[in-house]
Design a protein around this motif. Structure first.
Motif, short mmCIF file in Angstrom:
data_model
loop_
_atom_site.label_atom_id
_atom_site.label_comp_id
_atom_site.label_asym_id
_atom_site.label_seq_id
_atom_site.Cartn_x
_atom_site.Cartn_y
_atom_site.Cartn_z
N THR A 177 0.84 -1.06 0.01
CA THR A 177 -0.01 0.18 0.19
C THR A 177 1.00 1.07 0.06
OG1 THR A 177 -1.61 -1.29 1.17
CG2 THR A 177 -1.88 1.28 1.31
N ASP A 219 -6.44 1.37 5.28
CA ASP A 219 -6.41 0.97 3.92
C ASP A 219 -5.33 -0.10 3.51
OD1 ASP A 219 -7.89 2.91 3.03
OD2 ASP A 219 -6.50 4.29 2.68
N LYS A 224 -5.64 -2.13 0.15
CA LYS A 224 -5.77 -1.17 -1.02
C LYS A 224 -4.31 -0.87 -1.55
CE LYS A 224 -10.00 0.90 0.36
NZ LYS A 224 -10.53 1.90 0.86
N SER A 227 -3.47 5.09 -0.53
CA SER A 227 -3.99 5.57 0.77
C SER A 227 -3.74 7.06 0.56
CB SER A 227 -3.44 5.05 2.01
OG SER A 227 -3.97 5.68 3.13
#
Ligand SMILES: NC(=O)c1ccc[n+]([C@@H]2O[C@H](COP(=O)([O-])OP(=O)(O)OC[C@H]3O[C@@H](n4cnc5c(N)ncnc54)[C@H](OP(=O)(O)O)[C@@H]3O)[C@@H](O)[C@H]2O)c1
Length: 249
Positions: A177, A219, A224, A227
């Motif tokens: 991430t 996140d 993900k 972020s």
């Protein structure tokens, strides 16, 4: 059994320190957090303040090759299982390229680019499946930035590198991430402005460190890719995708 650990660079202040504080409150399945930065006393203070997770202080300069080699030897000796790596150490120096010193320029590249890549490469063999890497880049990564040219380029490198690494690691379920904050109220701002007053627009959008870090951890947990905290920086990200970058230069 292998020790399950978290490694945080830049843990002596700002976002790195805040990552450690928040992890101390919420981590349940980790044996130790390794705290990396040069200022030993700061790391020791943080270690002493931690209530739930044990911490190990690794006072080192990650731009120094021999100190990095010692870090790699420590990994070889301990054979830990790394659950989370957070590369938060970074430095910026604003100003025209011809007005900042060669040392400041090289230091940005050494720390933001070379050290981040080296630490990632050293730690990766010890990362477990279903673990996470958080790379702290910046909203400056989204496009070239006048009077922050080397810093923005170094963070574009981090963003590009981290996206590609994420794709390479897909099958191992190690999630990368990249965190892209706008200005955050940490020691970074005084260093990057070299004591000068911050520009009014930047001042207006400067955020607090806690929510940026809370979102980054959430996140990362959600796997993900990016972020980005707050509407202003999300707007900058969208603008960087749809508008010519020259408009902003
Ligand atoms: N604050 C912002 O406005 C902002 C915005 C976007 C992105 N970022 C990025 O966010 C990250 C964290 O910055 P921050 O705001 O938390 O700044 P900060 O408070 O200045 O923290 C920087 C950290 O990096 C460590 N560090 C610096 N040089 C090092 C070296 N040679 N070896 C090991 N550690 C070193 C510092 O510790 P020692 O001095 O003790 O070594 C400190 O812990 C950076 O990558 C920065 O580029 C910051």
């Amino acid at each position: 059994m292998k020790k399950r650990i978290v490694i945080v660079t830049g843990a002596s202040s700002g976002m790195g320190q805040e990552f450690v504080k928040q992890l101390d409150k919420c981590l349940k399945t980790v044996d130790e957090i390794w705290l990396i930065a040069r200022r030993k006393e700061r790391l020791q203070e943080l270690q002493a303040s931690m209530e739930h997770v044990q911490a190990r202080v690794l006072s080192m300069d990650i731009c120094n090759d021999s100190e990095l080699n010692m870090f790699e030897s420590l990994l070889q000796t301990e054979q830990p299982q790394v659950r989370l790596l957070i590369n938060a150490a970074g430095v910026g120096r604003a100003g025209r390229f011809d007005a900042i010193t060669r040392n400041e320029i090289i230091n940005m590249i050494d720390l933001n680019v070379k050290a981040l890549v080296t630490v990632t490469h050293m730690v990766l063999p010890y990362m477990a499946r279903r673990s996470n890497i958080i790379q702290v880049a910046s909203a400056s990564a989204f496009m070239p930035q006048k009077e922050f040219a080397v810093y923005a380029a170094s963070k574009s490198f981090v963003l590009s590198f981290s996206k590609a690494l994420r794709a390479e690691l897909k099958d191992t379920r190690i999630f990368v991430t990249t965190v892209c904050p706008g200005p955050v109220d940490t020691e970074f701002l005084a260093i990057s402005n070299a004591g000068q007053e911050q520009k009014p627009l930047k001042k207006l959008v400067t955020g607090k460190v806690e929510p940026v870090v809370t979102k980054a951890l959430r996140d990362a947990k959600d796997g993900k890719e990016l972020s980005i905290y707050g509407l202003p920086m999300k707007a900058v990200w969208v603008a960087s995708k749809v508008l010519p970058h020259n408009l902003f230069l």
